[in-house]
Design a protein around this motif. Sequence first.
Motif, PDB file in Angstrom:
ATOM      1  N   GLU A  52       0.811  -1.221   0.000  1.00  0.00           N
ATOM      2  CA  GLU A  52       0.000   0.000   0.000  1.00  0.00           C
ATOM      3  C   GLU A  52       0.842   1.269   0.000  1.00  0.00           C
ATOM      4  N   ASP A  53       2.099   1.176   0.417  1.00  0.00           N
ATOM      5  CA  ASP A  53       2.984   2.338   0.442  1.00  0.00           C
ATOM      6  C   ASP A  53       3.592   2.651  -0.921  1.00  0.00           C
ATOM      7  N   LEU A  54       3.419   1.764  -1.881  1.00  0.00           N
ATOM      8  CA  LEU A  54       3.975   1.952  -3.214  1.00  0.00           C
ATOM      9  C   LEU A  54       3.038   2.804  -4.065  1.00  0.00           C
ATOM     10  N   SER A  55       3.604   3.500  -5.050  1.00  0.00           N
ATOM     11  CA  SER A  55       2.779   4.256  -5.999  1.00  0.00           C
ATOM     12  C   SER A  55       2.049   3.257  -6.902  1.00  0.00           C
ATOM     13  N   GLU A  56       1.061   3.737  -7.618  1.00  0.00           N
ATOM     14  CA  GLU A  56       0.306   2.854  -8.515  1.00  0.00           C
ATOM     15  C   GLU A  56       1.220   2.237  -9.570  1.00  0.00           C
ATOM     16  N   GLU A  57       2.129   3.026 -10.104  1.00  0.00           N
ATOM     17  CA  GLU A  57       3.076   2.522 -11.103  1.00  0.00           C
ATOM     18  C   GLU A  57       3.976   1.445 -10.504  1.00  0.00           C
ATOM     19  N   GLU A  58       4.442   1.684  -9.286  1.00  0.00           N
ATOM     20  CA  GLU A  58       5.301   0.712  -8.612  1.00  0.00           C
ATOM     21  C   GLU A  58       4.536  -0.575  -8.310  1.00  0.00           C
ATOM     22  N   LYS A  59       3.283  -0.463  -7.931  1.00  0.00           N
ATOM     23  CA  LYS A  59       2.453  -1.645  -7.660  1.00  0.00           C
ATOM     24  C   LYS A  59       2.312  -2.503  -8.908  1.00  0.00           C
ATOM     25  N   GLU A  60       2.122  -1.862 -10.043  1.00  0.00           N
ATOM     26  CA  GLU A  60       1.949  -2.579 -11.309  1.00  0.00           C
ATOM     27  C   GLU A  60       3.182  -3.389 -11.684  1.00  0.00           C
ATOM     28  N   SER A  61       4.358  -2.881 -11.344  1.00  0.00           N
ATOM     29  CA  SER A  61       5.599  -3.524 -11.799  1.00  0.00           C
ATOM     30  C   SER A  61       6.115  -4.613 -10.857  1.00  0.00           C
ATOM     31  N   GLN A  62       5.432  -4.862  -9.754  1.00  0.00           N
ATOM     32  CA  GLN A  62       5.914  -5.865  -8.797  1.00  0.00           C
ATOM     33  C   GLN A  62       5.512  -7.274  -9.215  1.00  0.00           C
ATOM     34  N   PRO A  63       6.373  -8.256  -8.913  1.00  0.00           N
ATOM     35  CA  PRO A  63       6.055  -9.644  -9.253  1.00  0.00           C
ATOM     36  C   PRO A  63       4.923 -10.173  -8.380  1.00  0.00           C
ATOM     37  N   ASN A  64       4.147 -11.054  -8.939  1.00  0.00           N
ATOM     38  CA  ASN A  64       3.008 -11.627  -8.217  1.00  0.00           C
ATOM     39  C   ASN A  64       3.314 -13.066  -7.820  1.00  0.00           C
ATOM     40  N   ASN A  65       4.490 -13.280  -7.274  1.00  0.00           N
ATOM     41  CA  ASN A  65       4.931 -14.614  -6.872  1.00  0.00           C
ATOM     42  C   ASN A  65       4.529 -14.913  -5.435  1.00  0.00           C
ATOM     43  N   GLY A  66       4.838 -16.104  -4.991  1.00  0.00           N
ATOM     44  CA  GLY A  66       4.571 -16.483  -3.605  1.00  0.00           C
ATOM     45  C   GLY A  66       3.093 -16.363  -3.290  1.00  0.00           C
ATOM     46  N   CYS A  67       2.761 -15.685  -2.209  1.00  0.00           N
ATOM     47  CA  CYS A  67       1.360 -15.494  -1.805  1.00  0.00           C
ATOM     48  C   CYS A  67       0.703 -14.335  -2.532  1.00  0.00           C
ATOM     49  N   GLY A  68       1.451 -13.620  -3.365  1.00  0.00           N
ATOM     50  CA  GLY A  68       0.927 -12.479  -4.111  1.00  0.00           C
ATOM     51  C   GLY A  68       1.566 -11.186  -3.669  1.00  0.00           C
ATOM     52  N   LYS A  69       1.656 -10.253  -4.629  1.00  0.00           N
ATOM     53  CA  LYS A  69       2.354  -9.002  -4.352  1.00  0.00           C
ATOM     54  C   LYS A  69       1.688  -8.154  -3.275  1.00  0.00           C
ATOM     55  N   GLU A  70       0.394  -8.306  -3.087  1.00  0.00           N
ATOM     56  CA  GLU A  70      -0.306  -7.530  -2.058  1.00  0.00           C
ATOM     57  C   GLU A  70       0.126  -7.916  -0.649  1.00  0.00           C
ATOM     58  N   TYR A  71       0.664  -9.125  -0.492  1.00  0.00           N
ATOM     59  CA  TYR A  71       1.050  -9.628   0.827  1.00  0.00           C
ATOM     60  C   TYR A  71       2.559  -9.630   1.052  1.00  0.00           C
ATOM     61  N   ALA A  72       3.299  -9.146   0.074  1.00  0.00           N
ATOM     62  CA  ALA A  72       4.759  -9.135   0.166  1.00  0.00           C
ATOM     63  C   ALA A  72       5.246  -7.955   1.003  1.00  0.00           C
ATOM     64  N   ASN A  73       6.485  -8.024   1.382  1.00  0.00           N
ATOM     65  CA  ASN A  73       7.202  -6.928   2.029  1.00  0.00           C
ATOM     66  C   ASN A  73       8.175  -6.368   1.006  1.00  0.00           C
ATOM     67  N   TYR A  74       8.447  -5.079   1.102  1.00  0.00           N
ATOM     68  CA  TYR A  74       9.294  -4.423   0.116  1.00  0.00           C
ATOM     69  C   TYR A  74      10.362  -3.585   0.791  1.00  0.00           C
ATOM     70  N   ILE A  75      11.522  -3.532   0.156  1.00  0.00           N
ATOM     71  CA  ILE A  75      12.562  -2.597   0.530  1.00  0.00           C
ATOM     72  C   ILE A  75      12.623  -1.592  -0.610  1.00  0.00           C
ATOM     73  N   LYS A  76      12.348  -0.339  -0.283  1.00  0.00           N
ATOM     74  CA  LYS A  76      12.345   0.729  -1.285  1.00  0.00           C
ATOM     75  C   LYS A  76      13.567   1.601  -1.055  1.00  0.00           C
ATOM     76  N   ILE A  77      14.380   1.746  -2.094  1.00  0.00           N
ATOM     77  CA  ILE A  77      15.630   2.492  -2.016  1.00  0.00           C
ATOM     78  C   ILE A  77      15.494   3.757  -2.856  1.00  0.00           C
ATOM     79  N   ASN A  78      15.662   4.902  -2.186  1.00  0.00           N
ATOM     80  CA  ASN A  78      15.539   6.190  -2.865  1.00  0.00           C
ATOM     81  C   ASN A  78      16.817   6.992  -2.720  1.00  0.00           C
ATOM     82  N   ASP A  79      17.115   7.783  -3.734  1.00  0.00           N
ATOM     83  CA  ASP A  79      18.168   8.786  -3.690  1.00  0.00           C
ATOM     84  C   ASP A  79      17.447  10.114  -3.855  1.00  0.00           C
ATOM     85  N   GLY A  80      17.242  10.809  -2.745  1.00  0.00           N
ATOM     86  CA  GLY A  80      16.394  11.996  -2.778  1.00  0.00           C
ATOM     87  C   GLY A  80      14.962  11.558  -3.067  1.00  0.00           C
TER      88      GLY A  80
END
Length: 85
Positions: free
Chosen positions: A10-38
């Motif tokens: 839910e913390d991801l943008s709509e574009e970021e949500k679209e690009s995530q893999p739907n493996n395992g139990c599904g992308k909605e239930y995954a944990n993410y590490i988001k790396i930003n520079d600024g």
Amino acid sequence: MLKVNLVSFEDLSEEEKESQPNNGCGKEYANYIKINDGEKTLMILSDAVEPEDATFSRDFSDVVEAIEEAYKIGYRDGKKVANKG
């Protein structure tokens, strides 16, 4: 400035949500590490993987790239601070 955050789907943008893999139990239930520079998102790592692929030589191989990128950004930012002093 480098920022590394553990986020949920839910913390991801709509574009970021679209690009995530739907493996395992599904992308909605995954944990993410988001790396930003600024404000720029450099990389999003996910634990949405099939159990048989959950190895550093397969689905988690991007962790190496993330560590290398963090080092480069830290070095760059460290040089900026050193040049100010």
